[in-house]
Design an enzyme around this catalytic site. Sequence first.
Site, short mmCIF file in Angstrom:
data_model
loop_
_atom_site.label_atom_id
_atom_site.label_comp_id
_atom_site.label_asym_id
_atom_site.label_seq_id
_atom_site.Cartn_x
_atom_site.Cartn_y
_atom_site.Cartn_z
N HIS A 1 0.85 -1.21 0.00
CA HIS A 1 0.00 0.00 0.00
C HIS A 1 0.88 1.25 0.00
O HIS A 1 0.63 2.21 -0.74
CB HIS A 1 -0.87 0.07 1.27
CG HIS A 1 -1.92 -0.99 1.38
ND1 HIS A 1 -2.03 -1.80 2.48
CD2 HIS A 1 -2.94 -1.33 0.55
CE1 HIS A 1 -3.07 -2.61 2.33
NE2 HIS A 1 -3.63 -2.35 1.16
N LYS B 1 -18.26 -5.59 7.69
CA LYS B 1 -17.00 -6.36 7.70
C LYS B 1 -16.50 -6.47 9.13
O LYS B 1 -16.78 -5.62 9.96
CB LYS B 1 -15.95 -5.63 6.85
CG LYS B 1 -15.94 -6.07 5.40
CD LYS B 1 -14.64 -5.62 4.73
CE LYS B 1 -14.53 -6.12 3.31
NZ LYS B 1 -13.29 -5.66 2.67
N ARG C 1 -1.92 -5.65 -8.56
CA ARG C 1 -0.81 -6.58 -8.28
C ARG C 1 -0.63 -7.60 -9.38
O ARG C 1 0.46 -7.77 -9.91
CB ARG C 1 -1.07 -7.32 -6.97
CG ARG C 1 -0.92 -6.47 -5.74
CD ARG C 1 -1.45 -7.15 -4.53
NE ARG C 1 -2.87 -7.43 -4.70
CZ ARG C 1 -3.70 -7.81 -3.74
NH1 ARG C 1 -3.24 -8.01 -2.54
NH2 ARG C 1 -4.97 -8.01 -3.97
N SER D 1 -3.11 -7.58 2.88
CA SER D 1 -3.32 -7.46 4.33
C SER D 1 -3.72 -8.82 4.91
O SER D 1 -3.26 -9.19 6.00
CB SER D 1 -4.41 -6.45 4.63
OG SER D 1 -4.05 -5.18 4.16
O1 PNS Z 1 -8.99 -2.56 -0.07
P1 PNS Z 1 -10.29 -3.00 -0.65
O2 PNS Z 1 -11.10 -3.70 0.41
O3 PNS Z 1 -10.11 -3.80 -1.90
O4 PNS Z 1 -11.10 -1.67 -1.06
C1 PNS Z 1 -12.39 -1.76 -1.63
C2 PNS Z 1 -13.05 -0.35 -1.70
C3 PNS Z 1 -13.08 0.28 -0.33
C4 PNS Z 1 -12.26 0.53 -2.65
C5 PNS Z 1 -14.50 -0.54 -2.25
O5 PNS Z 1 -15.12 -1.57 -1.54
C6 PNS Z 1 -15.35 0.71 -2.17
O6 PNS Z 1 -15.05 1.71 -2.77
N1 PNS Z 1 -16.42 0.65 -1.36
C7 PNS Z 1 -17.31 1.78 -1.13
C8 PNS Z 1 -18.71 1.49 -1.62
C9 PNS Z 1 -18.86 1.81 -3.10
O7 PNS Z 1 -18.62 2.92 -3.53
N2 PNS Z 1 -19.30 0.80 -3.88
C10 PNS Z 1 -19.52 1.00 -5.31
C11 PNS Z 1 -18.31 0.66 -6.15
S1 PNS Z 1 -18.15 -1.09 -6.25
#
Ligand code: PNS
Length: 160
Positions: free
Chosen positions: A18, A42, A91, A129
């Site tokens: 990150h 979560k 990645r 993570s």
């Molecule tokens: O590190 P991660 O868990 O892969 O991040 C995922 C994240 C936080 C970027 C994604 O879940 C997110 O943006 N969630 C907010 C809800 C949202 O906007 N959903 C619509 C797009 S799928």
Amino acid sequence: MASIAVCPGSFDPITFGHLDIISRGAKVFDQVYVSILNNSSKKPLFTVEERIQLIREVTKDIPNVKVDSFHGLLVDYAKEIGANAIIRGLRAVSDFEYEMQLTSMNRFLNHEIETFYIMTNNQYSFLSSSIVKEVAQYSGNISELVPPIVEQALQAKFKS
Ligand code: PNS
């Protein structure tokens, strides 16, 4: 006009992977918000506040990085903070499908917000993570995977 980007994620906890993406993003954009999704469904290992503190500490030498949290839709949050860009790390091919879905949905919701992908440094291409937490749980060596303060925080979580 200043270019503002948001680098969203769970960061449970932040890893060197990150940090690599954040520091490279901060060289391109005037301001980068590292923003933790506050998602009650979560079950994270670290609270949002703990994750904020860890990210603040490990990014303290990057002056144009701000650490924050959000709930709800990412595009709404981005608009709120004046960001018109999203930064994500990529990645391996296995990330691609999910990332494409995420980006397409975000573009569908707000086409004015552009997503930029930064290829993870090869040395971190296997890092996540979840895998760090698993190794830490069994007292494996994670010193090259996370900053020392994160390593200590993980050790403290798994001590009892
Ligand atoms: O590190 P991660 O868990 O892969 O991040 C995922 C994240 C936080 C970027 C994604 O879940 C997110 O943006 N969630 C907010 C809800 C949202 O906007 N959903 C619509 C797009 S799928």
